[in-house]
Design a protein around this motif. Structure first.
Motif, PDB file in Angstrom:
ATOM      1  N   ALA A  87      -2.013   5.358   8.131  1.00 42.76           N
ATOM      2  CA  ALA A  87      -1.930   4.222   9.047  1.00 42.76           C
ATOM      3  C   ALA A  87      -1.750   2.895   8.306  1.00 42.76           C
ATOM      4  CB  ALA A  87      -3.189   4.170   9.923  1.00 42.76           C
ATOM      5  N   ASP A  88      -2.326   2.793   7.098  1.00 45.59           N
ATOM      6  CA  ASP A  88      -2.217   1.531   6.355  1.00 45.59           C
ATOM      7  C   ASP A  88      -1.065   1.537   5.349  1.00 45.59           C
ATOM      8  OD1 ASP A  88      -3.250   3.359   4.592  1.00 45.59           O
ATOM      9  OD2 ASP A  88      -4.724   1.985   3.702  1.00 45.59           O
ATOM     10  N   CYS A  89      -0.287   2.609   5.323  1.00 39.79           N
ATOM     11  CA  CYS A  89       0.799   2.736   4.350  1.00 39.79           C
ATOM     12  C   CYS A  89       1.913   1.735   4.630  1.00 39.79           C
ATOM     13  CB  CYS A  89       1.357   4.160   4.393  1.00 39.79           C
ATOM     14  SG  CYS A  89       2.790   4.422   3.331  1.00 39.79           S
ATOM     15  N   GLU A  90       2.420   1.108   3.550  1.00 43.64           N
ATOM     16  CA  GLU A  90       3.520   0.149   3.671  1.00 43.64           C
ATOM     17  C   GLU A  90       4.785   0.616   2.960  1.00 43.64           C
ATOM     18  OE1 GLU A  90       1.435  -4.171   3.810  1.00 43.64           O
ATOM     19  OE2 GLU A  90       1.067  -3.023   1.971  1.00 43.64           O
ATOM     20  N   ILE A  91       4.613   1.525   1.995  1.00 42.43           N
ATOM     21  CA  ILE A  91       5.758   2.034   1.244  1.00 42.43           C
ATOM     22  C   ILE A  91       5.493   3.472   0.829  1.00 42.43           C
ATOM     23  CG2 ILE A  91       4.901   1.193  -1.005  1.00 42.43           C
ATOM     24  CD1 ILE A  91       7.880   0.465  -1.636  1.00 42.43           C
ATOM     25  N   ILE A  92       6.536   4.301   0.886  1.00 40.63           N
ATOM     26  CA  ILE A  92       6.435   5.714   0.529  1.00 40.63           C
ATOM     27  C   ILE A  92       7.326   5.980  -0.677  1.00 40.63           C
ATOM     28  CG2 ILE A  92       6.917   8.080   1.296  1.00 40.63           C
ATOM     29  CD1 ILE A  92       6.411   7.046   4.191  1.00 40.63           C
ATOM     30  N   TYR A  93       6.750   6.581  -1.709  1.00 38.71           N
ATOM     31  CA  TYR A  93       7.495   6.951  -2.911  1.00 38.71           C
ATOM     32  C   TYR A  93       7.629   8.468  -2.980  1.00 38.71           C
ATOM     33  CZ  TYR A  93       6.668   2.204  -4.726  1.00 38.71           C
ATOM     34  OH  TYR A  93       6.625   0.845  -4.909  1.00 38.71           O
ATOM     35  N   SER A 127      -2.271  11.235  -5.088  1.00 41.30           N
ATOM     36  CA  SER A 127      -3.128  10.072  -4.847  1.00 41.30           C
ATOM     37  C   SER A 127      -2.520   8.836  -5.487  1.00 41.30           C
ATOM     38  CB  SER A 127      -4.527  10.317  -5.412  1.00 41.30           C
ATOM     39  OG  SER A 127      -4.506  10.278  -6.830  1.00 41.30           O
ATOM     40  N   ALA A 128      -2.702   7.706  -4.830  1.00 38.97           N
ATOM     41  CA  ALA A 128      -2.189   6.441  -5.364  1.00 38.97           C
ATOM     42  C   ALA A 128      -2.833   6.140  -6.713  1.00 38.97           C
ATOM     43  CB  ALA A 128      -2.462   5.310  -4.373  1.00 38.97           C
ATOM     44  N   GLU A 129      -4.102   6.513  -6.856  1.00 41.52           N
ATOM     45  CA  GLU A 129      -4.823   6.256  -8.109  1.00 41.52           C
ATOM     46  C   GLU A 129      -4.180   7.016  -9.276  1.00 41.52           C
ATOM     47  OE1 GLU A 129      -7.057   5.217  -4.704  1.00 41.52           O
ATOM     48  OE2 GLU A 129      -6.251   7.189  -5.250  1.00 41.52           O
ATOM     49  N   SER A 130      -3.762   8.250  -9.016  1.00 37.46           N
ATOM     50  CA  SER A 130      -3.179   9.061 -10.093  1.00 37.46           C
ATOM     51  C   SER A 130      -1.815   8.532 -10.531  1.00 37.46           C
ATOM     52  CB  SER A 130      -3.051  10.516  -9.645  1.00 37.46           C
ATOM     53  OG  SER A 130      -2.087  10.659  -8.616  1.00 37.46           O
ATOM     54  N   MET A 131      -1.154   7.751  -9.640  1.00 35.94           N
ATOM     55  CA  MET A 131       0.167   7.205  -9.955  1.00 35.94           C
ATOM     56  C   MET A 131       0.105   5.786 -10.541  1.00 35.94           C
ATOM     57  SD  MET A 131       2.490   9.513  -9.308  1.00 35.94           S
ATOM     58  CE  MET A 131       1.285  10.582 -10.081  1.00 35.94           C
ATOM     59  N   LEU A 173      17.628   8.586  -2.849  1.00 30.23           N
ATOM     60  CA  LEU A 173      16.763   7.971  -1.836  1.00 30.23           C
ATOM     61  C   LEU A 173      15.331   8.419  -2.119  1.00 30.23           C
ATOM     62  CD1 LEU A 173      17.487   7.779   2.004  1.00 30.23           C
ATOM     63  CD2 LEU A 173      15.197   7.804   1.031  1.00 30.23           C
ATOM     64  N   VAL A 174      14.587   7.558  -2.785  1.00 29.77           N
ATOM     65  CA  VAL A 174      13.232   7.932  -3.210  1.00 29.77           C
ATOM     66  C   VAL A 174      12.168   6.988  -2.645  1.00 29.77           C
ATOM     67  CG1 VAL A 174      13.956   9.099  -5.329  1.00 29.77           C
ATOM     68  CG2 VAL A 174      13.555   6.619  -5.354  1.00 29.77           C
ATOM     69  N   THR A 175      12.591   6.065  -1.792  1.00 26.47           N
ATOM     70  CA  THR A 175      11.637   5.082  -1.258  1.00 26.47           C
ATOM     71  C   THR A 175      11.910   4.811   0.209  1.00 26.47           C
ATOM     72  OG1 THR A 175      11.711   4.009  -3.432  1.00 26.47           O
ATOM     73  CG2 THR A 175      10.584   2.829  -1.673  1.00 26.47           C
ATOM     74  N   PHE A 176      10.844   4.813   0.991  1.00 25.38           N
ATOM     75  CA  PHE A 176      10.889   4.355   2.379  1.00 25.38           C
ATOM     76  C   PHE A 176       9.916   3.190   2.520  1.00 25.38           C
ATOM     77  CE2 PHE A 176      12.021   8.864   2.939  1.00 25.38           C
ATOM     78  CZ  PHE A 176      13.117   8.780   3.796  1.00 25.38           C
ATOM     79  N   THR A 177      10.337   2.141   3.184  1.00 22.50           N
ATOM     80  CA  THR A 177       9.385   1.118   3.596  1.00 22.50           C
ATOM     81  C   THR A 177       9.048   1.353   5.061  1.00 22.50           C
ATOM     82  OG1 THR A 177      11.280  -0.389   3.901  1.00 22.50           O
ATOM     83  CG2 THR A 177       9.949  -0.667   1.907  1.00 22.50           C
ATOM     84  N   VAL A 178       7.818   1.019   5.428  1.00 21.21           N
ATOM     85  CA  VAL A 178       7.297   1.349   6.746  1.00 21.21           C
ATOM     86  C   VAL A 178       7.403   0.147   7.676  1.00 21.21           C
ATOM     87  CG1 VAL A 178       5.288   2.186   8.025  1.00 21.21           C
ATOM     88  CG2 VAL A 178       5.676   2.962   5.666  1.00 21.21           C
ATOM     89  N   HIS A 179       8.065   0.346   8.810  1.00 16.85           N
ATOM     90  CA  HIS A 179       8.082  -0.685   9.834  1.00 16.85           C
ATOM     91  C   HIS A 179       6.760  -0.665  10.586  1.00 16.85           C
ATOM     92  CE1 HIS A 179      12.324  -2.263  10.366  1.00 16.85           C
ATOM     93  NE2 HIS A 179      12.396  -1.493   9.295  1.00 16.85           N
ATOM     94  N   LYS A 180       6.241  -1.830  10.873  1.00 21.84           N
ATOM     95  CA  LYS A 180       5.008  -1.874  11.656  1.00 21.84           C
ATOM     96  C   LYS A 180       5.261  -1.246  13.022  1.00 21.84           C
ATOM     97  CE  LYS A 180       3.181  -6.016   9.399  1.00 21.84           C
ATOM     98  NZ  LYS A 180       2.766  -7.436   9.571  1.00 21.84           N
ATOM     99  N   VAL A 202       0.864  -1.190   0.000  1.00 23.40           N
ATOM    100  CA  VAL A 202       0.000   0.000   0.000  1.00 23.40           C
ATOM    101  C   VAL A 202       0.898   1.236   0.000  1.00 23.40           C
ATOM    102  CG1 VAL A 202      -1.766   1.297   1.248  1.00 23.40           C
ATOM    103  CG2 VAL A 202      -1.811  -1.220   1.245  1.00 23.40           C
ATOM    104  N   PRO A 203       0.805   2.073  -1.054  1.00 22.26           N
ATOM    105  CA  PRO A 203       1.732   3.201  -1.165  1.00 22.26           C
ATOM    106  C   PRO A 203       1.157   4.536  -0.708  1.00 22.26           C
ATOM    107  CG  PRO A 203       0.676   2.841  -3.286  1.00 22.26           C
ATOM    108  CD  PRO A 203       0.035   1.871  -2.307  1.00 22.26           C
TER     109      PRO A 203
END
Length: 495
Positions: free
Chosen positions: A322-328, A115-119, A352-359, A103-104
């Motif tokens: 809250a539900d995000c798993e990855i940030i672009y 928005s994720a939809e626009s990407m 550095l263009v990506t972060f993954t989210v730790h629970k 989930v981005p």
């Protein structure tokens, strides 16, 4: 054991492949097995740490393809290290080709939330072109110079037709998003640029079924469990090897002598070398005498080995969903599709263009893992921590438009400046073929007719023909070389 022979076996390196080899040999009844480890710890490129109250993986982080076909999955399951969802048949059956649908959240360099939809059009185009690289498997001749050349050209060409109804600003934004994903792909491949990856060689890697998962208590728990089943005195720590003298003519009883930096000389019948390819590239000329055969040296040179670093960042509160798993992060000012920056020292942070989210942990800490690779990662390793932290702060503030966000602390991996690794893991560089990976695993001496065969054997992720760059690949190669010796001694007493 089916033979009274109990050869002296030395394993160089106490990473997971060396441990796997020792495990196999000890279980088969071999009593003269010894691991020499240059550092003061086991695990090699498996290294778990903490940032505040959050477990972080400085090294290997994922089980790629957690299913019954994967020996790492089976070991983790047997040691009760897996998260509950990884044990479900549904999870193990999914064929996601190592790209689980995370989930981005998307942000632009103008400080806008996208928005994720626009990407989605950019994501769809990227996955489609990436999948199309498989058509070049086993092709010796192609007009494309590299994976990067293929993907950049296809993106530019297809975008014009696909997005013809969009305005110029939207088309450019989608192409910038494509660049973001191309940079992240560099991290997965541990390369500076996808321009450095062979198009035919790229498809040598094989993925397994199952949605990639982590080990909630840390990958080092796997190492601890494996080590607990080995004799406590089997490993000699802080014992770098300076030279492996093979094909000995001066010593009839032991064809190999392992010379350590502390002056100790260890006579052996067999040596299993499990050091990272980065170390081999830098030290092969002094590490082996006689020198390695020309074809093996050429493959060591041809096979790529790059750096993928992580920057863990802790925040007081999340600035992502809250539900995000990855940030672009999308740089809007990049006019062409690219996975490189123009000036590494000035603009390294743009890689550095990506972060993954730790629970979130039970204690409420909020941690992101930023991914960076190539020369930009190597440069980052030279900087003081406060400089890296300042760059991360400015990056987050730029993309969120919020000047109050401040990281509480950071933790960086440093695999390139590690003198025992010189990088993270291998990749199929330009010109690399299946023959190179076959050469990597070939024992010495090459002629099996000699009276003292299998003097030097090679294991580690860079010696697996299709699971290179993975922990399960490293484990399998350790078992492979142990089995090679076990089979040799069984065969020697067979009627």
């Amino acid at each position: 054991m089916a033979t009274s022979a109990d050869p002296k076996i030395v394993i160089i390196g106490c990473g997971v492949s060396g441990i796997a080899a020792a495990h196999r040999l000890v279980k088969a009844g071999y009593g003269h097995v010894r691991i020499l480890e240059a550092t003061g710890r086991s695990g090699g490129r498996i290294k778990t740490a903490t940032l505040g109250n959050t477990i972080t993986e400085i090294g290997a982080a994922y089980i790629h393809g957690p299913s019954e076909e994967n020996p790492l999955f089976c070991l983790a399951r047997d040691y009760d290290l897996l998260p509950p969802e990884a044990l479900t048949p549904k999870n193990q059956a999914v064929d996601v080709d190592e790209d689980p649908p995370l989930v981005p959240n998307w942000f632009s360099s103008s400080g806008q939330r996208l928005s994720a939809e626009s990407m989605e059009p950019a994501e769809e185009l990227f996955r489609e072109i990436l999948d199309n690289t498989s058509q070049f498997q086993n092709r010796k001749n192609t007009s494309w110079e590299s994976v990067g050349h293929f993907m950049r050209t296809k993106a530019q060409n297809q975008a014009a037709g696909r997005w013809k109804d969009e305005d110029e600003t939207t088309r450019q934004l989608l192409l910038s998003a494509f660049s973001t994903m191309l940079k992240f792909e560099c991290c997965g491949t541990a390369t500076h640029s996808m321009d450095d990856i062979d198009l035919a060689g790229f498809s040598m890697y094989k993925s397994l079924r199952g949605v990639d998962c982590t080990l909630p208590r840390g990958f080092e728990r796997l190492i601890e469990n494996l080590m607990s089943e080995l004799p406590s005195d089997l490993v000699t720590y802080n014992c770098p090897v300076s030279c492996v003298h093979w094909s000995n003519t001066e010593c009839d009883s032991s064809p190999v002598t392992v010379e350590c930096e502390n002056g100790e000389r260890i006579a052996a019948d067999h040596v299993i070398v499990t050091v990272p390819l980065g170390y081999l590239k830098k030290h092969h000329s002094s590490l082996f005498y006689p020198p390695l055969p020309a074809h093996k040296l050429k493959s060591i040179e041809t096979l790529g080995f790059g750096t993928c670093d992580k920057i863990f960042v802790e925040f007081e509160s999340p600035w992502w969903d809250a539900d995000c798993e990855i940030i672009y992060l999308v740089w809007e000012d990049e006019e062409t599709v690219s996975d490189q920056v123009s000036d590494v020292s000035e603009s390294w942070i743009r890689k550095l263009v990506t972060f993954t989210v730790h629970k979130p942990s039970e204690t409420g800490s909020h941690v992101l893992c930023g991914w960076i690779c190539g020369h930009e990662a190597e440069y980052m390793e030279t900087l003081p921590e406060e400089d890296v932290r300042e760059s991360i702060t400015n990056l987050v503030r730029t993309f969120t438009g919020n000047d109050t966000i401040t990281p509480e602390r950071i933790l960086c991996s440093q695999w390139f400046t590690d003198p025992w690794t010189y990088g993270s893991y291998c990749h199929p560089a330009i010109g690399c073929t299946a023959k190179d990976l076959k050469n990597m695993m070939e024992p010495l001496p090459s002629q099996e007719t000699l009276s003292q065969p299998l003097q030097v054997l090679f294991a580690g992720e860079a010696t697996h023909p299709c699971f290179y760059s993975t922990v399960h690949g490293a484990i399998i190669t350790g078992w492979r070389e142990a089995d090679r010796l076990i089979t040799h001694y069984w065969a020697s007493v067979s009627p």
